[in-house]
Design an enzyme around this catalytic site. Structure first.
Site, mmCIF file in Angstrom:
data_model
loop_
_atom_site.group_PDB
_atom_site.id
_atom_site.type_symbol
_atom_site.label_atom_id
_atom_site.label_comp_id
_atom_site.label_asym_id
_atom_site.label_seq_id
_atom_site.Cartn_x
_atom_site.Cartn_y
_atom_site.Cartn_z
ATOM 1 N N ASN A 1 -5.211 12.485 0.931
ATOM 2 C CA ASN A 1 -4.275 11.630 1.663
ATOM 3 C C ASN A 1 -5.110 10.841 2.676
ATOM 4 O OD1 ASN A 1 -1.545 10.720 2.174
ATOM 5 N ND2 ASN A 1 -1.690 11.766 4.135
ATOM 6 N N LYS A 2 -4.459 10.028 3.434
ATOM 7 C CA LYS A 2 -5.129 9.145 4.394
ATOM 8 C C LYS A 2 -6.150 9.896 5.246
ATOM 9 C CE LYS A 2 -4.901 5.671 4.606
ATOM 10 N NZ LYS A 2 -5.914 4.879 3.880
ATOM 11 N N ASP B 1 -2.001 10.982 -1.988
ATOM 12 C CA ASP B 1 -2.455 9.959 -2.934
ATOM 13 C C ASP B 1 -2.858 10.549 -4.274
ATOM 14 O OD1 ASP B 1 -2.841 8.579 -0.175
ATOM 15 O OD2 ASP B 1 -2.842 7.011 -1.710
ATOM 16 N N ARG C 1 -7.458 -0.098 -6.592
ATOM 17 C CA ARG C 1 -7.654 0.974 -5.594
ATOM 18 C C ARG C 1 -7.872 2.291 -6.342
ATOM 19 N NH1 ARG C 1 -4.134 1.110 -0.422
ATOM 20 N NH2 ARG C 1 -6.024 2.126 0.299
ATOM 21 N N ARG D 1 0.854 -1.179 0.000
ATOM 22 C CA ARG D 1 0.000 0.000 0.000
ATOM 23 C C ARG D 1 0.888 1.226 0.000
ATOM 24 N NH1 ARG D 1 2.496 1.838 3.714
ATOM 25 N NH2 ARG D 1 0.984 3.524 3.790
ATOM 26 N N ALA E 1 0.761 5.172 -2.134
ATOM 27 C CA ALA E 1 0.559 5.481 -3.554
ATOM 28 C C ALA E 1 1.743 5.091 -4.458
ATOM 29 C CB ALA E 1 0.209 6.956 -3.699
HETATM 30 O O1 MRU Z 1 -4.430 3.189 2.342
HETATM 31 P P1 MRU Z 1 -2.950 3.387 2.186
HETATM 32 O O2 MRU Z 1 -2.160 2.802 3.305
HETATM 33 O O3 MRU Z 1 -2.464 2.969 0.831
HETATM 34 O O4 MRU Z 1 -2.767 4.971 2.284
HETATM 35 C C1 MRU Z 1 -1.488 5.509 2.210
HETATM 36 C C2 MRU Z 1 -1.451 6.978 2.347
HETATM 37 O O5 MRU Z 1 -2.455 7.642 2.517
HETATM 38 C C3 MRU Z 1 -0.121 7.629 2.164
HETATM 39 O O6 MRU Z 1 0.009 8.766 2.975
HETATM 40 C C4 MRU Z 1 0.030 8.048 0.697
HETATM 41 O O7 MRU Z 1 -0.257 6.986 -0.157
HETATM 42 C C5 MRU Z 1 1.375 8.560 0.403
HETATM 43 S S1 MRU Z 1 2.576 7.289 0.480
HETATM 44 C C6 MRU Z 1 4.062 7.969 0.110
#
Ligand code: MRU
Length: 357
Positions: free
Chosen positions: A250-251, A240, A90, A47, A49
């Site tokens: 983002n998350k 993301d 995703r 997981r 991005a």
């Molecule tokens: O659901 P995930 O774990 O894939 O979410 C990840 C994030 O939100 C990260 O902050 C984002 O992908 C940036 S990773 C460099």
């Protein structure tokens, strides 16, 4: 300093570290079929991005490599099927689409260069490996640009996991923190646990601890308390998808941290590669937000922690550009108005060398 390796291409197939099992166990799987790679992305074995992009590129390479197509036309049809399967894993991380498009462009180039199917297959594997390889230099460049904005000493905050596990390089947000730390800045990282999937507690805390960077794990609802203390010098998170006006997905939980940052005069930064830009959409309203299973909210590692009620699980939120002090990329630092700065960075030459063998 320790750098996690979430994915690698080997002669036996694509090897992935199962991030669902961290920090308790370090278990890896080897995939030889693109459908397995698609499943692994969907089920969060890998997981983050940029790492999802690397996995998708390797999935395409596997699909092409193991094809029995005898003509370029058949191989191209199969490539389209492989890409379609990977594309729907995703929805929010645009690096996935970026990597699939790049693999398709490379297929077209190779098809023009040679009639030899075996050479095309080899070229596709090389391209996936190159995408992986570039992550290291991309992240290091982001880290160098971003480190200048970190305090010389004191606390910084992040959210989720934007480390090596999430990029297959050294990390974006954690790359910035890592480079600043290696420069001698005495940083202490506040790590929100990042409910419900706990990427902060399970992955960021694990990476920082292994890398010897001091941290304090906090629950998500402690962010305001710590930001109000006057001791946090900066916040840096990954992304993301970044829309043309700078609105950034983002998350889940990132938006509330950004608002609290503004309220408490703490600069809030994004660190992300240019592959995370989506200049085809004007603003964050157009970013698709992944809805994950509500079981991940009502259950913690398989144990029910809530009654059998309706629960929601949007996996990402969008931080409006007005809360973002700067965006660190491998090509430089974008500032408001993002509508201009992002476009100019996207059009600028890559500072990161891309070398095809
Ligand atoms: O659901 P995930 O774990 O894939 O979410 C990840 C994030 O939100 C990260 O902050 C984002 O992908 C940036 S990773 C460099």
């Amino acid at each position: 300093m320790y750098v996690a390796q979430p994915i690698k291409w080997t002669e036996h197939g694509v090897v992935m570290l199962d991030q669902r099992r961290l920090p308790a166990e370090e278990i890896s799987y080897t995939y030889t079929d693109y459908r397995e790679v698609a499943k692994a992305i969907r089920e969060m074995v890998i997981r983050g991005a940029p790492a999802i992009g690397v996995a998708a590129a390797m999935g395409v390479a596997l699909g092409v490599l193991h094809s029995s197509a005898k003509s370029k036309e058949t191989l191209q049809r199969e490539l389209a099927e492989v890409c379609a399967a990977l594309a729907e894993t995703r929805p929010t991380a645009v690096d996935l689409t970026w990597a699939l498009e790049r693999m398709c462009v490379r297929f077209a180039e190779l098809s023009n260069e040679t009639p030899d199917i075996e050479k095309i297959k080899k070229g596709m594997v090389e391209e996936a490996k190159l995408i992986h390889h570039e992550k290291k230099s991309t992240d290091e460049a982001i880290g160098r640009f971003g480190a200048e904005f970190m305090p010389r000493e004191g606390q910084v905050m992040t959210q989720c996991n934007a480390g090596a596990l999430a990029t297959a390089g050294i990390g974006t947000a954690l790359g910035v923190i890592r480079v600043a730390f290696e420069q001698g800045r005495k940083l202490h990282v506040l790590v929100p646990e990042t409910r419900p999937y706990l990427q902060g507690a399970r992955l960021t805390a694990w990476e920082l601890h292994k890398g010897g960077i001091p941290l304090t794990l906090i629950t998500d609802n402690m962010a305001g308390h710590f930001l109000k203390s006057g001791k946090v010098g900066a916040i840096v998170t990954g992304a993301d998808r970044i829309a043309a006006n700078g609105d950034t997905a983002n998350k889940i939980g990132t938006y509330q941290i950004a608002v609290l940052a503004k309220e408490n005069n703490v600069p809030f930064y994004i660190a992300a590669p240019v592959s995370t830009f989506d200049l085809s959409i004007p603003d964050g309203e157009h970013i698709p937000i992944e809805e994950r299973s509500a079981d991940e909210v009502t259950h913690l590692q398989g144990v029910r922690i809530a009654p059998d009620v309706h629960a929601a699980h949007p996996a990402f939120d969008v931080t409006p550009a007005r809360y973002i002090a700067a965006i660190f990329t491998e090509r430089g630092v974008a500032r408001a108005p993002y509508i201009d700065s992002l476009r100019s960075l996207a059009a600028s030459r890559d500072t990161v060398a891309t070398a095809r063998s």
